[in-house]
Design an enzyme around this catalytic site. Structure first.
Site, short mmCIF file in Angstrom:
data_model
loop_
_atom_site.label_atom_id
_atom_site.label_comp_id
_atom_site.label_asym_id
_atom_site.label_seq_id
_atom_site.Cartn_x
_atom_site.Cartn_y
_atom_site.Cartn_z
N ASP A 233 0.85 -1.19 0.00
CA ASP A 233 0.00 0.00 0.00
C ASP A 233 0.88 1.24 0.00
O ASP A 233 1.90 1.28 0.71
CB ASP A 233 -0.90 -0.02 1.24
CG ASP A 233 -2.02 1.00 1.16
OD1 ASP A 233 -1.72 2.21 1.16
OD2 ASP A 233 -3.19 0.59 1.12
N HIS B 248 -10.73 -5.44 -3.23
CA HIS B 248 -9.37 -5.71 -2.78
C HIS B 248 -9.37 -5.97 -1.28
O HIS B 248 -10.22 -5.46 -0.56
CB HIS B 248 -8.43 -4.55 -3.12
CG HIS B 248 -8.88 -3.21 -2.63
ND1 HIS B 248 -9.90 -2.49 -3.24
CD2 HIS B 248 -8.46 -2.46 -1.59
CE1 HIS B 248 -10.07 -1.35 -2.59
NE2 HIS B 248 -9.22 -1.30 -1.58
#
Length: 110
Positions: A29, A99
């Site tokens: 991320d 996701h």
């Protein structure tokens, strides 16, 4: 729909990829909320969890098992980790391509 995740899958934009197979891609991320914070995305575009159906059952299970394997591979499995999927605006979904967030490496609050 052509989301940022579609562009990562097609390599139009870069990502720090940590895992890939024929069904999913996992990458770090860009704004991590924990020492380990990966996004696990299916290569098949499904906008929200509400759009998933029985045809996607094996893919969704594969995403969860991928999260568990990545937790083991990164050494956070024994201490514990969080797997999270957001759905729609009130659920915190920003990119409309389902996701999983895999987060760990420290104690996580509620």
């Amino acid at each position: 729909m052509n989301t940022i995740f579609d562009k990562i899958i097609s390599r139009e934009i870069p990502a720090d990829i940590v895992y890939e197979d024929e069904l999913v891609l996992a990458f770090k991320d860009i704004a991590p909320k924990a020492p380990v914070h990966y996004l696990i995305i299916p290569k098949q575009a499904i906008a929200t969890l509400n759009d998933a159906n029985l045809e996607h059952q094996a893919l969704l299970g594969h995403m969860m098992l991928t999260a568990a394997q990545l937790a083991k591979d990164t050494g956070i499995a024994d201490g514990g980790y969080r797997v999270q999927m957001n759905c729609n605006a009130d659920g915190g979904q920003v990119v409309y391509h389902i996701h999983l967030h895999l987060m760990g490496g420290r104690a996580l609050g509620t």
